[in-house]
Write an enzyme that holds these catalytic residues in place. Structure first.
Site, mmCIF file in Angstrom:
data_model
loop_
_atom_site.group_PDB
_atom_site.id
_atom_site.type_symbol
_atom_site.label_atom_id
_atom_site.label_comp_id
_atom_site.label_asym_id
_atom_site.label_seq_id
_atom_site.Cartn_x
_atom_site.Cartn_y
_atom_site.Cartn_z
ATOM 1 N N HIS A 205 0.866 -1.189 0.000
ATOM 2 C CA HIS A 205 0.000 0.000 0.000
ATOM 3 C C HIS A 205 0.900 1.235 0.000
ATOM 4 O O HIS A 205 2.003 1.212 0.537
ATOM 5 C CB HIS A 205 -0.922 -0.013 1.224
ATOM 6 C CG HIS A 205 -2.073 -0.961 1.059
ATOM 7 N ND1 HIS A 205 -3.354 -0.555 0.819
ATOM 8 C CD2 HIS A 205 -2.108 -2.327 1.058
ATOM 9 C CE1 HIS A 205 -4.145 -1.605 0.685
ATOM 10 N NE2 HIS A 205 -3.410 -2.704 0.833
ATOM 11 N N CYS A 236 -7.789 -1.804 3.984
ATOM 12 C CA CYS A 236 -8.554 -2.682 4.859
ATOM 13 C C CYS A 236 -9.409 -1.816 5.782
ATOM 14 O O CYS A 236 -8.887 -0.994 6.534
ATOM 15 C CB CYS A 236 -7.605 -3.557 5.688
ATOM 16 S SG CYS A 236 -8.491 -4.529 6.914
HETATM 17 N N1 COA Z 1 -19.658 -15.751 4.155
HETATM 18 C C1 COA Z 1 -20.932 -15.389 4.462
HETATM 19 N N2 COA Z 1 -21.395 -15.297 5.708
HETATM 20 C C2 COA Z 1 -20.538 -15.587 6.706
HETATM 21 C C3 COA Z 1 -19.214 -15.977 6.466
HETATM 22 C C4 COA Z 1 -18.776 -16.040 5.127
HETATM 23 N N3 COA Z 1 -17.513 -16.356 4.807
HETATM 24 N N4 COA Z 1 -18.612 -16.198 7.625
HETATM 25 C C5 COA Z 1 -19.532 -15.969 8.588
HETATM 26 N N5 COA Z 1 -20.689 -15.597 8.019
HETATM 27 C C6 COA Z 1 -21.936 -15.235 8.706
HETATM 28 C C7 COA Z 1 -22.420 -16.305 9.615
HETATM 29 O O1 COA Z 1 -23.231 -17.196 8.897
HETATM 30 C C8 COA Z 1 -23.191 -15.508 10.649
HETATM 31 O O2 COA Z 1 -24.436 -15.129 10.106
HETATM 32 P P1 COA Z 1 -25.747 -15.025 11.012
HETATM 33 O O3 COA Z 1 -25.427 -14.054 12.104
HETATM 34 O O4 COA Z 1 -26.777 -14.535 10.065
HETATM 35 O O5 COA Z 1 -25.939 -16.427 11.512
HETATM 36 C C9 COA Z 1 -22.381 -14.244 10.785
HETATM 37 O O6 COA Z 1 -21.663 -14.124 9.552
HETATM 38 C C10 COA Z 1 -21.403 -14.288 11.941
HETATM 39 O O7 COA Z 1 -20.631 -15.465 11.853
HETATM 40 P P2 COA Z 1 -19.350 -15.706 12.767
HETATM 41 O O8 COA Z 1 -18.737 -17.003 12.415
HETATM 42 O O9 COA Z 1 -19.712 -15.441 14.203
HETATM 43 O O10 COA Z 1 -18.379 -14.617 12.216
HETATM 44 P P3 COA Z 1 -17.866 -13.291 12.882
HETATM 45 O O11 COA Z 1 -18.988 -12.321 13.037
HETATM 46 O O12 COA Z 1 -17.007 -13.579 14.050
HETATM 47 O O13 COA Z 1 -16.923 -12.746 11.690
HETATM 48 C C11 COA Z 1 -15.534 -13.232 9.792
HETATM 49 C C12 COA Z 1 -15.790 -13.478 11.259
HETATM 50 C C13 COA Z 1 -14.141 -13.699 9.494
HETATM 51 C C14 COA Z 1 -16.540 -14.007 8.987
HETATM 52 C C15 COA Z 1 -15.713 -11.741 9.491
HETATM 53 O O14 COA Z 1 -14.998 -10.987 10.412
HETATM 54 C C16 COA Z 1 -15.238 -11.381 8.082
HETATM 55 O O15 COA Z 1 -15.832 -11.769 7.093
HETATM 56 N N6 COA Z 1 -14.148 -10.591 7.978
HETATM 57 C C17 COA Z 1 -13.588 -10.226 6.713
HETATM 58 C C18 COA Z 1 -12.802 -8.979 6.878
HETATM 59 C C19 COA Z 1 -12.190 -8.543 5.578
HETATM 60 O O16 COA Z 1 -12.459 -9.038 4.505
HETATM 61 N N7 COA Z 1 -11.313 -7.547 5.704
HETATM 62 C C20 COA Z 1 -10.668 -6.971 4.594
HETATM 63 C C21 COA Z 1 -9.688 -7.860 3.912
HETATM 64 S S1 COA Z 1 -8.128 -7.908 4.698
HETATM 65 ZN ZN ZN Z 2 -4.359 -4.603 0.908
#
Ligand code: COA
Ligand code: ZN
Length: 313
Positions: A205, A236
């Site tokens: 970045h 991010c």
């Molecule tokens: N795709 C779709 N839905 C998802 C999912 C996925 N990969 N992973 C989790 N979920 C849904 C679950 O089904 C749940 O849904 P509900 O509340 O309707 O039942 C909800 O999200 C929470 O699930 P949980 O396992 O408790 O996840 P979390 O809330 O702790 O979040 C991540 C964890 C990793 C899924 C989430 O933080 C995330 O997607 N982060 C990505 C961050 C990102 O991309 N950052 C930028 C790039 S570096």
């Molecule tokens: Zn990046």
């Protein structure tokens, strides 16, 4: 001429921090235009929680509608098993798993400790079982905006744990532009020594203006694969102070001028890059799309012709 391979991340890293939702049609059209430029890879979207990254909630539809050009790999970011299942269903060519080398950033971004992320991603690698190549993007490898320095050995340790699982590649990410060229030189030397058999990609970045200097340090250190984002968009949303990726067109233009083979049609690339401000609705940081290529010359002012006549008389 050394070959350099580019992965375009504008529609994933580029868009995920944008405040206004970008229409699915626009995303599909942009990926299709990117596919015509000569990229090795396109990171189309992410299969993350739609609550965490609302911008990419249309991931299935985008993957289903893009036109796949033979020779281009279509990869997607995946944080967990649920994301991996969605990515396989969408026929991604590669799964790009993500976790952070910093405990604080991992908790902020993925809402779990690093050990839990690693265990979940190891399950993904076992579930995929070689059907689709797996890459792992390690965030904050050159510093964490909340913890500060991340030791190079810590990066090598996480990289080594994934290498032991049999992944195809590793992407070493400078999530908030904290890397400097000397640090990059040391990092890429160590990585290539330890992980000679893996595809190694660098992801920078330009938060502090060191992006292209870091690309150059990595290229001169032997690295041939880079992520970049058209227009220099990106960041991010869960890393304080994050800002854009290196601009793909600026990096590719630089390497092309130096004689590297990027495989990219720069005319087509700049035409796509010039559409970015309209797509996101604001100015973008990329410079070459504004300034033109070094070969795009300007006509001399009329006064020069007059002076030439006078001095040749
Ligand atoms: N795709 C779709 N839905 C998802 C999912 C996925 N990969 N992973 C989790 N979920 C849904 C679950 O089904 C749940 O849904 P509900 O509340 O309707 O039942 C909800 O999200 C929470 O699930 P949980 O396992 O408790 O996840 P979390 O809330 O702790 O979040 C991540 C964890 C990793 C899924 C989430 O933080 C995330 O997607 N982060 C990505 C961050 C990102 O991309 N950052 C930028 C790039 S570096
Ligand atoms: Zn990046």
């Amino acid at each position: 001429m050394k070959r350099i391979y580019f992965n375009e991340v504008a529609t994933r890293d580029g868009f995920q921090i944008e405040p206004e939702f970008i229409a699915t049609d626009t995303k599909v059209a942009l990926v299709d235009a990117i596919s015509e430029c000569g990229y090795a890879k396109v990171e189309v979207t992410s299969f993350t929680s739609p609550r965490a990254i609302s911008m990419l909630r249309d991931a299935e539809e985008v993957m289903g509608r893009i036109r796949r050009v033979p020779g281009v790999e279509y990869t997607v970011l995946v944080p967990n098993l649920r994301g991996a299942e969605r990515a396989l269903e969408a026929r991604a060519d590669e799964l790009n798993l993500v976790m952070s080398t910093s405990e604080t950033h991992n908790l902020a971004n993925l809402r779990m400790p690093r050990e839990k992320s690693f265990a979940a991603l190891a399950d993904v690698v076992r579930m995929v079982d070689g059907r689709t190549p797996v890459n792992v993007s390690l965030s904050t490898c050159f510093g964490c905006p909340m913890e500060g320095a991340v030791a190079q050995d810590e990066v090598l340790r996480w990289a080594g744990r994934f290498a032991a699982l049999g992944v195809r590649g590793l992407t070493i990410c400078d999530t908030t532009g904290m890397a400097h060229p000397a640090q990059v030189g040391r990092m890429v030397a160590a990585l290539q020594q330890v992980f000679a058999g893996l595809q190694l990609t660098l992801h920078f970045h330009n938060t502090r203006g060191m992006g292209l200097a870091n690309v150059l340090a990595a290229v001169q250190g032997g690295i041939a694969r880079f992520d970049g984002s058209l227009g220099g968009l990106g960041g991010c949303p869960y890393a304080p102070g994050a800002s854009g990726n290196i601009s793909s067109e600026d990096a590719i233009h630089m390497l092309d001028a130096m004689g590297y083979d990027t495989g990219i049609d720069i005319g087509k690339l700049l035409a796509v890059a010039r559409r970015m401000p309209e797509i996101v609705g604001h100015e973008v940081p990329g410079q070459v799309a504004k300034a033109g290529r070094i070969t795009d010359l300007h006509p001399a002012p009329a006064s020069v012709a007059q002076l030439q006549k006078e001095f040749s008389a």
